[in-house]
Design an enzyme around this catalytic site. Structure first.
Site, PDB file in Angstrom:
ATOM      1  CE  LYS B  79       1.418  -0.032   1.211  1.00 39.89           C
ATOM      2  NZ  LYS B  79       0.338   0.310   2.164  1.00 39.89           N
ATOM      3  CB  SER B 154       0.926   4.189   2.829  1.00 39.10           C
ATOM      4  OG  SER B 154       0.323   2.939   3.113  1.00 39.10           O
ATOM      5  CB  SER B 178      -2.778   2.723   3.606  1.00 39.46           C
ATOM      6  OG  SER B 178      -2.081   3.637   4.401  1.00 39.46           O
TER       7      SER B 178
END
Lengths: 94, 485
Positions: B79, B154, B178
Site C-alpha cells: 500500500k 482504504s 481498512s
C-alpha cells in the site's frame, strides 16, 4: 449544528482555507458526527478513566548511543525549495 | 495453468522443487498486470526494474543451493502509505505526489530480507481516510468482481490486486477496517493484528493509536506464513509489543471441537443486509458442525463505537498531519506572500476534501472548548468498549460478525450518502478501538459479489482466529472462486 463562523475558525486553526464546495460538504459531515457523538450523553462517565494507552506500555527507553544518521543531501532531496544546503522559506523577520 | 492464479504456498513449493524460477513467476504476474490493470487500476506505481533485479538475485542464490524462506521470490504489492526507500510513497495525495522516502518501513525491510519482491505500490483513499478508495487523488480502483463497483477501502488497491491475481499477497494498513472491509468486498483474506504486534515504523501515520499494518492473502495458510514474517518487536515503534507470538502455521489444521464462539447480536441488527446476514450465519453453522459451541451475546457499548472512532482518530490525524506544511517535504504552493500563506495554501491545495474534514474534526475535538465534551469523553467510552470486549473474551474464544453490512456499492453511490458511508465502519472499528486482532474471510456470494465474515479474538489471540478460519476454509473453499476478467 456547527455554525459557519465556528467552522471557518477551526479551518484557520488547522491552517486550511475551504472552497465553497468543501465548506458545504464538511459542514454536513461535521453535523453528522457531532449528532452521533451526542449519544455519549446517555452514559455515566463520571468515574471512567480515559483510555490513552491501549497496551499499557509507558516510558519506553533505550540507551542513548550515537548511531548512523542521514546526510544532508539525502534529507534535502525532498525539500520543495533549497538554497545553500538549507530549506528555503520566505522571509520571517522584517 | 497460469502461475499468477496459484497461492503463495503453491508457488513457493514449485520454486523450491526447482520447477520454476522466480523470474518466471514474476513474468507471469507482470503479464497478468499488463492484461488486467487497465481495468482494475490497483497500482499507483509499478516497480518492474527493481523487481526483476530482485528476482534475478533470488534465482542466483537458489541455484547456489542456498536454503531460502517461504517468501523468497514471491511477488507482492505494498500500500502506498508504507515507506519504501527510493520508491515514491504518495498516500494517494497531491501532498506527497513526488515524495521519495529516504528509508524503508520496518515491515518492508523485513519482507525484503525474506526475499519477497515488490511489484508495485497500491492505491488507497487519500491518507487512508475513506472506505472505497474513491478519495484517492490519482485514480479510482475497480472491484475485480464488478468493474462498476468499489473495491472498498482504504486499502482498496491492495485488496483488488490480490483478488485480480496481480500479486500473491499485499500489505495494507487498518485504522478502522481498512484491511478487512476491502478484503470482504473483493473476496480475499484481510488480517489486522493485535495493536503493537507489527511495527508501524515507516507507515505514514493517520491515527497512531488505531493504525496497524496487516496483510491480504489468497488463503489462510498464506496468511499465516506472511504474518510470521511481519510480527515482532521493533525498537523504532514505541508502541511495539515485546512479545513472541510463535509460529502461526502451528494454528493450521487444528480441531476446533469445543471452541467457544460468541455472536454479538448488535452486529446482526438492522442496517445489515438480509442476505449478508444469512451468509454469516451459514458460515457459523459450518463451524458449529465442526464441533464449536455457538451462543448469541450482547455488547451494549458497540453502538458507541463509530462516534468514538471518528472523534479519536480525527484528533490524532489532526496532530499527525500538522507536519505537512509545505516546508521540508511534500507539496508547496506556487504562490504565497508570507510564511502563513505558504502553510495555508500548501495545505489547502495539497489535501483533498475528506482529509480536510478529518483534520478539522480533530482540531475541533481537541479545542479547549470541546476537549472534555468530545475528545476526553470518547477516550472514556473507548475504555468501556475495550472492557466489555475483554469480559466477552473471558467466556468466548472468538466473536463472529459480518465484516461489512452490504456487498460492494457502485462507484459514486455511497460517497454521496453520508449516513451509509458513516455506518459502513460499524462492524470493523471495534477491533481498532480495543486493539484486538481480526480477520475477514470470504464466506459466500450475494448477487455474484463476495461477502466476508469477520473473526475477532482477544489481544494476542491470533492463533484462535487462524485456527477457526482454516477449519472454515477447508470446509467451504470459497477462496477458490475467481473473478472473470
Amino acid at each position: 449544528m456547527i455554525e459557519k463562523k465556528e467552522l471557518l475558525n477551526i479551518a484557520s486553526l488547522a491552517k486550511l482555507k475551504l472552497s465553497e464546495e468543501d465548506e458545504e460538504k464538511i459542514t454536513k459531515k461535521f453535523n453528522l458526527v457531532l449528532n452521533y457523538a451526542r449519544m455519549f450523553d446517555e452514559l455515566d462517565l463520571e468515574n471512567v478513566e480515559p483510555l490513552v494507552n491501549i497496551n499499557n506500555l509507558s516510558n519506553v527507553m533505550r540507551e542513548d548511543e550515537p548511531m548512523e544518521s542521514y546526510d544532508r543531501e539525502t534529507l534535502l532531496a525532498n525539500a520543495p525549495e533549497k538554497l545553500y544546503g538549507c530549506i528555503k522559506v520566505s522571509k520571517i523577520i522584517e | 495453468m497460469d502461475l499468477f492464479s496459484l497461492t503463495l504456498h503453491e508457488i513457493r513449493d514449485m520454486m523450491r522443487n526447482g520447477e520454476i524460477s522466480s523470474k518466471e513467476v514474476l513474468d507471469s504476474v507482470y503479464g497478468r498486470i499488463e492484461a488486467v490493470e487497465d481495468k482494475i487500476e490497483a497500482y499507483l506505481t509499478l516497480t518492474k526494474d527493481y523487481a526483476y533485479e530482485a528476482a534475478e538475485s533470488i534465482d542466483k542464490r537458489r541455484l547456489k543451493g542456498e536454503k531460502l524462506g517461504d517468501l523468497a521470490g514471491i511477488p507482492m504489492a505494498v500500500k502506498d502509505n508504507i515507506s519504501t526507500k527510493g520508491i515514491k510513497t504518495t498516500c494517494a495525495s497531491k501532498m506527497l505526489e513526488n515524495y521519495i522516502p529516504p528509508f524503508d518501513a520496518h515491515v518492508f525491510e523485513k519482507l525484503k530480507e525474506a526475499g519477497a519482491i515488490l511489484v508495485g505500490k497500491t492505491n488507497l483513499d487519500e491518507f487512508a481516510m475513506g472506505c472505497s478508495t474513491e478519495t484517492s487523488a490519482f485514480k479510482i480502483t475497480k472491484n475485480p468482481w464488478d468493474l462498476e463497483r468499489v473495491p472498498g477501502g482504504s486499502s482498496g488497491g491492495s485488496a483488488a490486486a490480490v483478488a485480480a491475481d496481480e500479486a500473491y499477497f499485499a500489505i495494507g494498513s487498518d485504522t478502522g477496517g481498512s484491511m478487512r472491509q476491502p478484503a470482504s468486498l473483493c473476496g480475499v483474506i484481510g488480517f489486522k493484528p493485535t495493536y503493537g504486534a507489527i511495527s508501524r515504523y515507516g507507515l505514514v501515520a493517520f491515527a497512531s493509536s488505531f493504525d496497524q499494518i496487516g496483510t491480504f492473502a489468497k488463503d489462510v495458510e498464506d496468511c499465516a506464513i506472511i504474518l510470521n514474517y511481519l510480527y515482532g518487536y521493533d525498537e523504532k515503534d514505541t508502541t511495539s509489543l515485546p512479545i513472541e507470538f510463535g509460529d502461526f502455521k502451528e494454528a493450521l489444521n487444528k480441531d476446533i471441537k469445543g471452541m467457544k464462539i460468541g455472536l454479538p447480536k448488535e452486529y446482526y441488527d438492522k442496517g445489515i443486509d438480509g442476505e449478508v446476514k444469512e451468509m454469516i450465519l451459514d458460515g457459523v453453522k459450518v463451524l458449529e458442525r465442526l464441533g464449536a459451541h455457538v451462543e448469541e451475546i450482547s455488547l451494549p457499548y458497540a453502538k458507541y463505537a463509530v462516534p468514538v472512532y471518528y472523534i479519536i482518530s480525527s484528533s490524532e490525524a489532526s496532530s499527525n498531519l500538522a507536519r505537512f506544511d509545505g516546508v521540508r517535504y511534500g507539496y508547496r504552493a506556487k504562490e504565497y506572500k508570507d510564511l502563513e500563506e505558504l502553510y495555508v495554501n500548501s495545505r489547502s491545495q495539497g489535501f483533498g476534501s475528506e482529509v480536510k474534514f478529518r483534520i478539522m474534526l480533530g482540531t475541533y475535538s481537541l479545542s479547549s472548548k470541546c476537549y472534555d465534551t468530545h475528545y476526553n469523553r470518547a477516550l472514556k467510552v473507548r475504555r468501556l468498549i475495550k472492557q466489555e470486549l475483554e469480559e466477552a473474551f473471558v467466556k468466548y474464544d472468538i466473536l463472529i460478525t459480518p465484516t461489512y453490512p452490504t456487498i460492494a456499492s457502485k462507484i459514486g453511490e455511497k460517497s454521496e450518502d453520508l449516513v451509509a458511508m458513516y455506518m459502513s465502519d460499524i462492524c470493523t472499528v471495534t477491533a481498532n478501538i480495543a486493539g484486538i486482532p481480526a480477520m475477514s474471510i470470504p464466506c459466500g456470494f450475494s448477487k455474484g459479489l463476495p461477502v466476508g465474515m469477520q473473526i475477532m479474538s482477544k489481544a494476542m489471540g491470533e492463533a484462535d482466529i487462524i485456527k477457526a478460519a482454516h477449519a472454515f476454509e477447508k470446509n467451504t473453499n470459497y477462496y477458490k472462486n475467481k473473478p472473470t476478467l
